[in-house]
Design a protein around this motif. Sequence first.
Motif, PDB file in Angstrom:
ATOM      1  N   ILE A 165       0.863  -1.167   0.000  1.00 50.76           N
ATOM      2  CA  ILE A 165       0.000   0.000   0.000  1.00 50.76           C
ATOM      3  C   ILE A 165       0.907   1.227   0.000  1.00 50.76           C
ATOM      4  O   ILE A 165       1.765   1.376   0.874  1.00 50.76           O
ATOM      5  CB  ILE A 165      -0.923   0.026   1.228  1.00 50.76           C
ATOM      6  N   ILE A 166       0.740   2.080  -0.995  1.00 52.39           N
ATOM      7  CA  ILE A 166       1.588   3.262  -1.162  1.00 52.39           C
ATOM      8  C   ILE A 166       0.827   4.504  -0.717  1.00 52.39           C
ATOM      9  O   ILE A 166      -0.207   4.862  -1.297  1.00 52.39           O
ATOM     10  CB  ILE A 166       2.026   3.443  -2.624  1.00 52.39           C
ATOM     11  N   SER A 167       1.330   5.168   0.326  1.00 55.14           N
ATOM     12  CA  SER A 167       0.752   6.419   0.814  1.00 55.14           C
ATOM     13  C   SER A 167       1.759   7.532   0.603  1.00 55.14           C
ATOM     14  O   SER A 167       2.971   7.282   0.507  1.00 55.14           O
ATOM     15  CB  SER A 167       0.390   6.313   2.304  1.00 55.14           C
ATOM     16  N   PHE A 168       1.277   8.766   0.556  1.00 57.24           N
ATOM     17  CA  PHE A 168       2.190   9.887   0.338  1.00 57.24           C
ATOM     18  C   PHE A 168       1.584  11.183   0.843  1.00 57.24           C
ATOM     19  O   PHE A 168       0.360  11.326   0.964  1.00 57.24           O
ATOM     20  CB  PHE A 168       2.536  10.025  -1.150  1.00 57.24           C
ATOM     21  N   SER A 169       2.457  12.118   1.167  1.00 58.09           N
ATOM     22  CA  SER A 169       2.013  13.459   1.550  1.00 58.09           C
ATOM     23  C   SER A 169       2.084  14.356   0.322  1.00 58.09           C
ATOM     24  O   SER A 169       2.580  13.944  -0.734  1.00 58.09           O
ATOM     25  CB  SER A 169       2.915  14.015   2.659  1.00 58.09           C
ATOM     26  N   LYS A 170       1.601  15.565   0.441  1.00 58.64           N
ATOM     27  CA  LYS A 170       1.729  16.513  -0.652  1.00 58.64           C
ATOM     28  C   LYS A 170       3.186  16.919  -0.799  1.00 58.64           C
ATOM     29  O   LYS A 170       3.944  16.907   0.171  1.00 58.64           O
ATOM     30  CB  LYS A 170       0.870  17.752  -0.388  1.00 58.64           C
ATOM     31  N   GLN A 171       3.556  17.272  -2.008  1.00 59.19           N
ATOM     32  CA  GLN A 171       4.913  17.740  -2.253  1.00 59.19           C
ATOM     33  C   GLN A 171       4.935  19.246  -2.050  1.00 59.19           C
ATOM     34  O   GLN A 171       4.426  20.015  -2.863  1.00 59.19           O
ATOM     35  CB  GLN A 171       5.355  17.375  -3.671  1.00 59.19           C
ATOM     36  N   VAL A 172       5.531  19.669  -0.942  1.00 58.64           N
ATOM     37  CA  VAL A 172       5.618  21.087  -0.602  1.00 58.64           C
ATOM     38  C   VAL A 172       7.080  21.490  -0.666  1.00 58.64           C
ATOM     39  O   VAL A 172       7.866  21.181   0.236  1.00 58.64           O
ATOM     40  CB  VAL A 172       5.054  21.368   0.806  1.00 58.64           C
ATOM     41  N   GLY A 173       7.448  22.175  -1.736  1.00 54.13           N
ATOM     42  CA  GLY A 173       8.855  22.476  -1.935  1.00 54.13           C
ATOM     43  C   GLY A 173       9.612  21.170  -2.080  1.00 54.13           C
ATOM     44  O   GLY A 173       9.302  20.353  -2.933  1.00 54.13           O
ATOM     45  N   LEU A 174      10.609  20.964  -1.223  1.00 50.79           N
ATOM     46  CA  LEU A 174      11.367  19.713  -1.233  1.00 50.79           C
ATOM     47  C   LEU A 174      10.934  18.765  -0.115  1.00 50.79           C
ATOM     48  O   LEU A 174      11.614  17.789   0.178  1.00 50.79           O
ATOM     49  CB  LEU A 174      12.861  20.015  -1.103  1.00 50.79           C
ATOM     50  N   ARG A 175       9.800  19.052   0.488  1.00 53.82           N
ATOM     51  CA  ARG A 175       9.317  18.206   1.579  1.00 53.82           C
ATOM     52  C   ARG A 175       8.240  17.258   1.073  1.00 53.82           C
ATOM     53  O   ARG A 175       7.241  17.673   0.504  1.00 53.82           O
ATOM     54  CB  ARG A 175       8.748  19.055   2.724  1.00 53.82           C
ATOM     55  N   GLN A 176       8.474  15.976   1.294  1.00 55.33           N
ATOM     56  CA  GLN A 176       7.467  14.977   0.944  1.00 55.33           C
ATOM     57  C   GLN A 176       7.847  13.634   1.555  1.00 55.33           C
ATOM     58  O   GLN A 176       9.025  13.317   1.723  1.00 55.33           O
ATOM     59  CB  GLN A 176       7.319  14.823  -0.574  1.00 55.33           C
ATOM     60  N   LEU A 177       6.832  12.867   1.904  1.00 52.43           N
ATOM     61  CA  LEU A 177       7.024  11.521   2.445  1.00 52.43           C
ATOM     62  C   LEU A 177       6.264  10.514   1.589  1.00 52.43           C
ATOM     63  O   LEU A 177       5.121  10.746   1.192  1.00 52.43           O
ATOM     64  CB  LEU A 177       6.498  11.445   3.888  1.00 52.43           C
ATOM     65  N   PHE A 178       6.907   9.394   1.325  1.00 56.26           N
ATOM     66  CA  PHE A 178       6.259   8.238   0.716  1.00 56.26           C
ATOM     67  C   PHE A 178       6.373   7.093   1.712  1.00 56.26           C
ATOM     68  O   PHE A 178       7.443   6.827   2.261  1.00 56.26           O
ATOM     69  CB  PHE A 178       6.936   7.854  -0.600  1.00 56.26           C
ATOM     70  N   LEU A 179       5.267   6.433   1.939  1.00 63.56           N
ATOM     71  CA  LEU A 179       5.222   5.321   2.887  1.00 63.56           C
ATOM     72  C   LEU A 179       4.703   4.080   2.172  1.00 63.56           C
ATOM     73  O   LEU A 179       3.611   4.082   1.601  1.00 63.56           O
ATOM     74  CB  LEU A 179       4.306   5.653   4.067  1.00 63.56           C
ATOM     75  N   SER A 180       5.505   3.024   2.204  1.00 63.22           N
ATOM     76  CA  SER A 180       5.093   1.751   1.616  1.00 63.22           C
ATOM     77  C   SER A 180       4.886   0.746   2.742  1.00 63.22           C
ATOM     78  O   SER A 180       5.785   0.520   3.555  1.00 63.22           O
ATOM     79  CB  SER A 180       6.161   1.231   0.651  1.00 63.22           C
ATOM     80  N   ALA A 181       3.687   0.161   2.795  1.00 64.07           N
ATOM     81  CA  ALA A 181       3.390  -0.867   3.790  1.00 64.07           C
ATOM     82  C   ALA A 181       3.320  -2.215   3.080  1.00 64.07           C
ATOM     83  O   ALA A 181       2.488  -2.406   2.181  1.00 64.07           O
ATOM     84  CB  ALA A 181       2.073  -0.567   4.492  1.00 64.07           C
ATOM     85  N   GLU A 182       4.217  -3.120   3.454  1.00 61.06           N
ATOM     86  CA  GLU A 182       4.190  -4.466   2.898  1.00 61.06           C
ATOM     87  C   GLU A 182       3.117  -5.249   3.644  1.00 61.06           C
ATOM     88  O   GLU A 182       3.137  -5.324   4.885  1.00 61.06           O
ATOM     89  CB  GLU A 182       5.541  -5.151   3.096  1.00 61.06           C
TER      90      GLU A 182
END
Length: 372
Positions: A165-182
């Motif tokens: 499951i791929i989750s992500f935050s908004k891309q704000v400038g150079l700030r962003q998180l991607f989270l992968s749950a196996e």
Amino acid sequence: MKKWSYFIVLCGITLISGCTHDSVFEPESNTIITLKWNQAYASETKENVMLGLNWALGSIGAASKLAVSLDQNRRFQLDLDDLGFSVNAKNQIKKLHESLKQSEEYQQTGGIDLGRYVTLILGASEHYYAITGVPKRLSDVMANYQLEMRKGYVNNSVVSNKHRIISFSKQVGLRQLFLSAEIDSINEQVLEFETVEIMENGHLRFGVYGADSIRINASDPGFSEAGKPAKCMWCHEGRISPLFSSQKDKAGFLSYLQLKDTLEWFSSNLTQKQLQINGGVDFGKKQDHTQMELLYISFMYPSAARLSEEWRMPLSVVESKLSGLSTTTYAEFPFLGDVYRRSEVNSFSPYEVLSVSTSVREYSVEEVNHIN
């Protein structure tokens, strides 16, 4: 007469010292360390080595490129104060420098093998985590971001043998998180997490967490081939990775095409921002990261010629010492020729060295930590 005797003895000591250290630099503090480039293959140039080293330093948070001159023995000094590291990164690297300088290699040769240095900052997960500031708990990562409601579902991954499951935050400038749950596709139990964050210098920061949300050194090989953070760097190549295979749509999640387009947009947008960053690597030439991989691969799989230079022994002596060992060819870079495995040649070294992890990219049976 006594004065002349003292002078002669002093000159003798100086000459012996000079022969031992071959005109090395004298570091003044633990922000400075002397590194030695031992040529690994005939076409390896200083320019390629510096390119690879700057990608490695950028991957742990450096904001500026290293520009140095090598002495006649291919030694040079790295000064943390010149590289734009955060206070935390500098403090953690200084601890590693302390350990390196206490090694017999450093004390006898006046420097540390450049390949060993890169292997220790990238291929020892605990070093990488400490320097880049990857939190020990996933909750501490999540506290810095707001994930979007939309998510992607990957059921045909080229990396994981589980679903993701791929989750992500908004891309704000150079700030962003991607989270992968196996997850287990049958009972939907979460087995592992991987995080990708964008650092201020445009490079990506990677974390691997167990089902209990506590940081771990590498992905469980039974779940995924994601390996260690260094393998994430190799695969992502400084970008948000696209989907490499088509997926079956799953209700409640973005469709395959929607997820594909979203990830590609994020990656393109990130690249545009990376190209505006001054002082670091050229993100317009992301394939240059290969020079970084070559630095640790040619160290972990050295040729006899490289070991001859590293150990300061005639090639014939090295080949004689290692005559009982078998060589291999590294499939990814066959031009390295016949190479040995670092773990098998360690015992033949003329001096004690600071140990490295069993593998740079994969789960390691022996995982070193010389910082804590």
